[in-house]
Design an enzyme around this catalytic site. Sequence first.
Site, PDB file in Angstrom:
ATOM      1  N   ARG A  38      35.085  36.256  37.326  1.00 45.08           N
ATOM      2  CA  ARG A  38      36.202  35.354  37.608  1.00 45.08           C
ATOM      3  C   ARG A  38      35.935  33.964  37.025  1.00 45.08           C
ATOM      4  NH1 ARG A  38      38.880  38.124  41.875  1.00 45.08           N
ATOM      5  NH2 ARG A  38      38.660  40.300  41.271  1.00 45.08           N
ATOM      6  N   ASP A 149      49.879  32.668  51.891  1.00 45.09           N
ATOM      7  CA  ASP A 149      48.699  33.128  51.167  1.00 45.09           C
ATOM      8  C   ASP A 149      48.018  31.901  50.583  1.00 45.09           C
ATOM      9  OD1 ASP A 149      47.883  36.172  50.095  1.00 45.09           O
ATOM     10  OD2 ASP A 149      47.032  34.538  48.906  1.00 45.09           O
TER      11      ASP A 149
END
Length: 280
Positions: A38, A149
Amino acid sequence: MMAAQDLSNQLFERFSRLVYEECGINLHSGKRELLQARLNKRLRATGIESYRQYYEHITSPNNNGEIIHFLDSISTNLTYFFREPKHFEFLDRTALPELLLGKGNDRNQRIRIWSAGCSTGEEPYSLAMSVLSHLDDPGKWDFKILATDISTRVLDVGFKGVYPKERVEKVPQALQKLYFQRQRTQNGDFFQITPLLKRIVTFRRLNLKDNYPFSGPFDFIFCRNVMIYFDKETQQHLVQKMAGYLAEGGYLMVGHSESLTGLDHRLTYVQPSVYKKSRV
């Protein structure tokens, strides 16, 4: 050059501590390769040349919002419509009839649901369809769903409400006709959520570790497959906070792989992954 870099133990610990402090996600040593992959994507996106420079950038006051993109990249967002169907069966057979019976004679016919960790929106839209199927006259009800979220990327997908054909195929045909509008494009068929559902669902970015900018109470809180990324201390804090925002008699749903065993809370176990806030 970026892909050939090795994430040192020291930097892995620093990034892991930052993620934990920011959002409560516990990146243990088995997540090193995930974190490095990532990070490589963020290095390519930003043009920053090393992990150390990237860490210094996202922890500086002038990070230009990159810390949000970093946390976006770390979060996992697996979801689909009517995921974990036993929860929706429980809603249809037990929780919704119970709720509507209790509110049927109320002057303020209010329904509030919170989808915490809503990802790309399939969960809150599934909840909206489930509730609407129980309402004879939806216009008489003050029905809203809050979908939150930590990832702005997935929230944008949910807000737009456009899904490729394969994401909608398992939705029953009757619901597809009621709540989706088909769009044929050169890139294939897509399905747009109808304005009715979009009016019900509000998407907001929220870090579950932060203070919550709302008062509740919620009749149902869905926080599924979120706590598995937290340690016990963070789970304890989260469950106690959510219980405070749950209406008396309301339900908390967690993921089927999750349990509140060992946590101190005032909720009553109903069935696996379903808990109720008992009336005082």
